[in-house]
Design a protein around this motif. Structure first.
Motif, PDB file in Angstrom:
ATOM      1  N   THR A 224       0.953  -1.328   0.010  1.00  0.00           N
ATOM      2  CA  THR A 224      -0.044   0.122  -0.073  1.00  0.00           C
ATOM      3  C   THR A 224       0.806   1.117  -0.052  1.00  0.00           C
ATOM      4  OG1 THR A 224      -1.688  -1.178   1.325  1.00  0.00           O
ATOM      5  CG2 THR A 224      -1.746   1.137   1.174  1.00  0.00           C
ATOM      6  N   ARG A 226       0.281   5.549   1.103  1.00  0.00           N
ATOM      7  CA  ARG A 226      -0.445   6.494   1.589  1.00  0.00           C
ATOM      8  C   ARG A 226      -0.054   8.129   1.323  1.00  0.00           C
ATOM      9  NH1 ARG A 226      -1.730   2.185   4.889  1.00  0.00           N
ATOM     10  NH2 ARG A 226      -3.785   1.603   4.938  1.00  0.00           N
ATOM     11  N   VAL A 238      -5.140   6.662  -0.583  1.00  0.00           N
ATOM     12  CA  VAL A 238      -4.493   5.416  -0.322  1.00  0.00           C
ATOM     13  C   VAL A 238      -4.482   4.567  -1.555  1.00  0.00           C
ATOM     14  CG1 VAL A 238      -5.018   3.097   1.083  1.00  0.00           C
ATOM     15  CG2 VAL A 238      -5.532   5.563   2.026  1.00  0.00           C
ATOM     16  N   LYS A 240      -3.900   1.149  -3.167  1.00  0.00           N
ATOM     17  CA  LYS A 240      -3.742  -0.326  -2.489  1.00  0.00           C
ATOM     18  C   LYS A 240      -4.400  -1.423  -3.735  1.00  0.00           C
ATOM     19  CE  LYS A 240      -8.171   0.061   0.439  1.00  0.00           C
ATOM     20  NZ  LYS A 240      -8.627   0.067   1.825  1.00  0.00           N
ATOM     21  N   GLY A 244      -2.236  -0.834  -6.010  1.00  0.00           N
ATOM     22  CA  GLY A 244      -0.981  -0.870  -5.109  1.00  0.00           C
ATOM     23  C   GLY A 244      -0.085  -1.922  -5.700  1.00  0.00           C
TER      24      GLY A 244
END
Length: 425
Positions: A224, A226, A238, A240, A244
């Motif tokens: 991930t 952020r 975010v 993911k 991600g």
């Protein structure tokens, strides 16, 4: 213990007077950003190996009889893990090592200004603040110490969980760190006011404050990414799942204005992220590579380092199999593959040219012209892997840190290297 004030070099240069100057080039001044950070709500957190593709130690030592360095710093008694230059004058270096020690020393002659004492594990992070007045050190146990350079005194310390990375804010006395429990920490120094940015319990493996000083990008072990608002304390974006990475983040970098972030992972991919939208706008990988010396044929070719060229629309991605890939940002096509004999540890672009430097596990520092993909020069002298390096602003010097217990200063100025700021062919 040796006297930290005595020289620990093989070559000596003239002393130079260090003049600290005020850098106020940013569109938004340090005072403005520092004032904004005053509004942040800080809370008290409470107290039988496969050696295919590798050189043997004998081969490395034989080649290292050729020492291209100008100076060798020999104070450390274990591997030297990290090195940084002071950003204002570029005249001071700080190194941290396996011997639980860190030294601030002068690049011109290797004289130790002071030793940063008190660590209880390997010092893996060592960074100067934006104005070169402070130096922060972090060890593997999570003990962080900040020293004032002028007075050579420790002014602050704090202990977190196992430390992954440490970074100063670009224009305020604010220190950030990422830890194995997934938290990012932010402190005002020396007051110690603290704010934490919590995420699911997986390691915050890499992080960087963006140039605007208001946001930070952090990569995690679960793949991930952020993007954090430092003032509000919330995650703006975010990235993911499929967007991600499919493995731990290993490295990240941002372009000059912070509009783009490039991330690298053990999954063998580099991803380009628009920081305004949080969207992935590019994915880069080199097919068919695997880690050199790996016993596992299926092990992915990890991305070890990434970076943006300042003057041309190019990015560089360094892989564990020894490939340095140069990609064109406008077409997202592969322009060049520059092959190394061993895995690459770190890359750094020169600030005002198309030259990208690499250090690798064969103990050699190499300079590459990204326009042509050809090697400009290589510098030998270490007898083991180079674990970190940094360039000065003019790219005339490189300071390396190695597993051979030494740091070295290399002079990079070569007449045949210029001009290297011309457009792409």
């Amino acid at each position: 213990m040796d006297n930290p004030e005595e020289n620990a070099v093989e070559l000596h240069g003239d002393e130079e007077i260090i003049e600290v100057i005020d850098l106020n080039d940013a569109e938004q001044g340090p005072d403005d950003l520092a004032d904004e950070l005053e509004d942040v709500d800080f809370e008290d957190p409470g107290n039988g190996e496969d050696n295919e593709g590798w050189e043997t130690e004998d081969e490395m030592e034989a080649e290292a009889e050729q020492d291209d360095s100008e100076l060798t710093f020999t104070k450390h008694t274990g591997s030297v893990f990290c090195v940084s230059l002071d950003p204002v004058t570029n005249s001071l270096a700080v190194t941290g090592g396996e011997d639980d020690k860190a030294y601030v020393w002068r690049v011109s002659d290797g004289e130790v200004l002071f030793e940063c004492t008190g660590h209880k594990d390997s010092v893996t992070c060592a960074v100067f603040s934006h104005d070169s007045s402070l130096v922060a050190l972090g060890d593997m146990s999570g003990l962080i110490k900040v020293w004032k350079v002028e007075s050579k005194e420790e002014i602050w310390s704090f202990e977190v969980g196992d430390l992954a990375w440490l970074e100063w804010h670009p224009c305020a006395p604010v220190l950030l760190a990422g830890t194995d429990d997934g938290n990012m920490w932010m402190w005002k120094i020396p007051a110690g006011d603290c704010k934490t940015f919590e995420s699911p319990a997986c390691q915050a493996t890499s992080g960087k404050v963006l140039p605007d000083g208001k946001r930070a990008v952090v990569g995690y072990e679960d793949g991930t990414v952020r993007l954090w608002d430092l003032k509000q304390g919330n995650a703006i974006h975010v990235i993911k799942g499929q967007d991600g990475h499919q493995g731990a983040l290993t490295c990240l970098a941002c372009n000059k204005d912070g509009s783009l972030v490039l991330t690298g992972s053990v999954d063998g991919c580099a991803k380009l992220i628009n920081t305004a939208t949080g969207k992935v706008v590019g994915v880069f990988s080199v097919e068919g590579g695997r880690a050199k010396g790996s016993k596992d044929e299926e092990e992915s070719n990890s991305v070890e380092s990434v970076g943006f060229c300042n003057i041309l629309p190019l990015i560089a991605v360094a892989y564990l199999d020894g490939t340095l890939a140069i990609y064109d940002l406008s077409t997202q096509g592969l322009r060049h593959k520059c092959q190394h004999e061993a895995g690459i540890v770190h890359l750094q672009w020169e600030q005002s040219s198309s030259v990208v430097s690499t250090c690798s596990l064969d103990g050699v520092l190499r300079l590459w012209d990204a326009r042509s993909g050809s090697m400009v020069s290589e510098f030998r002298g270490h007898t083991a892997e180079i674990l970190d390096f940094t360039l000065n602003r003019e790219a005339t010097l490189a300071i390396t840190a190695s597993e051979d217990n030494q740091a070295k200063v290399f002079c990079l100025q070569r007449p045949d290297r210029f001009p290297l700021s011309s457009p792409l062919p």
